[in-house]
Motif scaffolding. Structure first.
Motif, short mmCIF file in Angstrom:
data_model
loop_
_atom_site.label_atom_id
_atom_site.label_comp_id
_atom_site.label_asym_id
_atom_site.label_seq_id
_atom_site.Cartn_x
_atom_site.Cartn_y
_atom_site.Cartn_z
N THR A 44 0.83 -1.21 0.00
CA THR A 44 0.00 0.00 0.00
C THR A 44 0.87 1.26 0.00
O THR A 44 0.70 2.13 -0.84
CB THR A 44 -0.97 0.03 1.21
OG1 THR A 44 -0.22 -0.13 2.41
CG2 THR A 44 -2.02 -1.05 1.10
N LYS A 45 1.84 1.33 0.93
CA LYS A 45 2.60 2.58 1.06
C LYS A 45 3.62 2.80 -0.05
O LYS A 45 3.86 3.93 -0.46
CB LYS A 45 3.27 2.65 2.43
CG LYS A 45 2.20 2.80 3.51
CD LYS A 45 2.77 3.00 4.89
CE LYS A 45 1.62 3.11 5.87
NZ LYS A 45 1.95 2.56 7.17
N LYS A 46 4.24 1.72 -0.53
CA LYS A 46 5.26 1.91 -1.58
C LYS A 46 4.67 1.71 -2.98
O LYS A 46 4.87 2.52 -3.87
CB LYS A 46 6.44 0.95 -1.35
CG LYS A 46 7.05 1.16 0.03
CD LYS A 46 8.54 1.30 0.01
CE LYS A 46 9.03 1.91 1.31
NZ LYS A 46 10.33 1.48 1.73
N TYR B 155 10.44 2.92 -11.76
CA TYR B 155 11.77 2.60 -11.25
C TYR B 155 12.31 3.80 -10.45
O TYR B 155 12.74 3.65 -9.31
CB TYR B 155 12.70 2.24 -12.41
CG TYR B 155 14.14 2.06 -12.03
CD1 TYR B 155 14.58 0.86 -11.46
CD2 TYR B 155 15.08 3.08 -12.22
CE1 TYR B 155 15.92 0.69 -11.10
CE2 TYR B 155 16.40 2.92 -11.86
CZ TYR B 155 16.82 1.72 -11.30
OH TYR B 155 18.13 1.55 -10.93
N ASP B 156 12.24 4.98 -11.05
CA ASP B 156 12.76 6.18 -10.39
C ASP B 156 12.00 6.45 -9.08
O ASP B 156 12.60 6.75 -8.05
CB ASP B 156 12.63 7.41 -11.31
CG ASP B 156 13.54 7.30 -12.53
OD1 ASP B 156 14.50 6.51 -12.48
OD2 ASP B 156 13.28 8.00 -13.53
N ARG B 157 10.67 6.32 -9.14
CA ARG B 157 9.84 6.59 -7.96
C ARG B 157 10.15 5.60 -6.83
O ARG B 157 10.32 5.99 -5.68
CB ARG B 157 8.36 6.49 -8.36
CG ARG B 157 7.37 6.87 -7.27
CD ARG B 157 5.93 6.67 -7.73
NE ARG B 157 5.51 5.29 -7.75
CZ ARG B 157 5.13 4.60 -6.68
NH1 ARG B 157 5.12 5.16 -5.49
NH2 ARG B 157 4.76 3.33 -6.78
N LEU B 158 10.25 4.31 -7.19
CA LEU B 158 10.46 3.29 -6.15
C LEU B 158 11.88 3.32 -5.59
O LEU B 158 12.07 3.10 -4.38
CB LEU B 158 10.11 1.89 -6.70
CG LEU B 158 8.61 1.69 -7.00
CD1 LEU B 158 8.37 0.37 -7.73
CD2 LEU B 158 7.78 1.72 -5.72
N LEU C 219 12.06 5.64 -2.94
CA LEU C 219 11.44 5.15 -1.70
C LEU C 219 12.26 4.04 -1.04
O LEU C 219 11.82 3.41 -0.08
CB LEU C 219 10.02 4.62 -2.00
CG LEU C 219 8.98 5.67 -2.41
CD1 LEU C 219 7.70 4.99 -2.88
CD2 LEU C 219 8.66 6.59 -1.23
N GLY C 220 13.42 3.74 -1.61
CA GLY C 220 14.31 2.75 -1.00
C GLY C 220 14.07 1.32 -1.48
O GLY C 220 14.62 0.36 -0.92
#
Lengths: 131, 133
Positions: free
Chosen positions: A21-23, A92-95, A98-99
């Motif tokens: 949910t959060k990532k 890819y860039d967004r995740l 987020l680590g």
């Protein structure tokens, strides 16, 4: 007959719920206790909340063959499940921000672009964009 | 990551790329055609036109598209039009308007294909879309 539900084995349901949910941005749909600390826990895509549900299945915790199967898939880097995205590079860039760790960076495979990330619950997940 | 340390799946991806996707010209041709369909789905489209714009014979193009995408250009075009019509109907367009806006020439064939692809008639889909609002 319709495809209503697909399962993914997760080592820890609460951690999986957080990650999915959060990532990833999915939305929790059903959360029903089924005894011994296990839950019937499903998520859906935010854009398609009446679409198929993904069951975060606690089988590796209680069923040894499921645990072994999941472990071996993980060791080989084989993605058990894949999700469709508008832009693999964008996700890819967004995740990464987020680590989230990727075992396969965005790669063009003929008419598709793919990437594979670790869901931190024992699975590799592939994202796909059709070119 | 060196090849010996590479995970099995990553090695397989490299192998599949080499074995199945080494003909970049063919891949560029079918990707170009798919993009053309996405951008012109509301126009009158047919295989002869696709063949002319791609500089590839009709039947070769048909085979190439099916090989790389698993469906013919026409099947892809129909899927695209049905998806767009769902979007338009959900935004408030009437069934008739949506039918012509996505490039179908008759309400009859639109309704038949819509029901086949989505499981419900366009009017039922419209009712559900209104109810959701």
């Amino acid at each position: 007959m319709r495809i209503r539900l697909l399962s993914i084995p997760v080592s820890n349901q609460e951690e999986a719920l957080n990650f999915y949910t959060k990532k990833l941005g999915f939305v929790k749909k059903l959360d029903i206790p089924v005894g011994e600390g296990n839950r019937w826990l499903t998520v859906v895509a935010n854009e398609e909340q009446d679409g198929p549900e993904l069951l975060l299945e606690p089988s590796p915790k209680d069923f040894e063959p499921a645990r072994v199967y999941q472990k071996e898939l993980y060791k080989s880097g084989l993605p058990y499940t894949q999700f469709s995205v508008e832009s693999v590079q964008g996700e890819y860039d967004r995740l990464v921000e987020l680590g989230v760790e990727f075992s396969l960076k965005p790669t063009v495979m003929g008419t598709a672009k793919i990437a594979v990330f670790d869901d931190t619950c024992g699975n590799y997940i592939q994202i796909v964009e059709m070119l | 990551m060196t090849s010996s340390k590479m995970k099995l799946y990553n090695k397989e991806v490299e192998r599949i790329k080499k074995d199945n996707y080494s003909n970049q010209w063919q891949i560029d041709t079918v990707i170009g055609l798919r993009k053309y369909i996405q951008e012109h789905f509301e126009d009158e489209l047919n295989l002869s036109l696709f063949s002319r714009i791609s500089f590839v014979s009709k039947y070769h193009l048909l085979r190439l598209f099916k090989r790389y995408y698993g469906q013919t250009p026409k099947q892809y075009l129909i899927d695209m039009r049905i998806e767009k019509s769902k979007e338009y109907i959900s935004q408030g367009m009437s069934v008739t308007e949506a039918c012509y806006a996505v490039g179908f020439e008759s309400i009859g064939s639109f309704s038949t294909l819509f029901k086949k692809k989505t499981g419900s008639a366009p009017t039922e889909f419209q009712k559900r879309a209104i109810f959701k609002k």
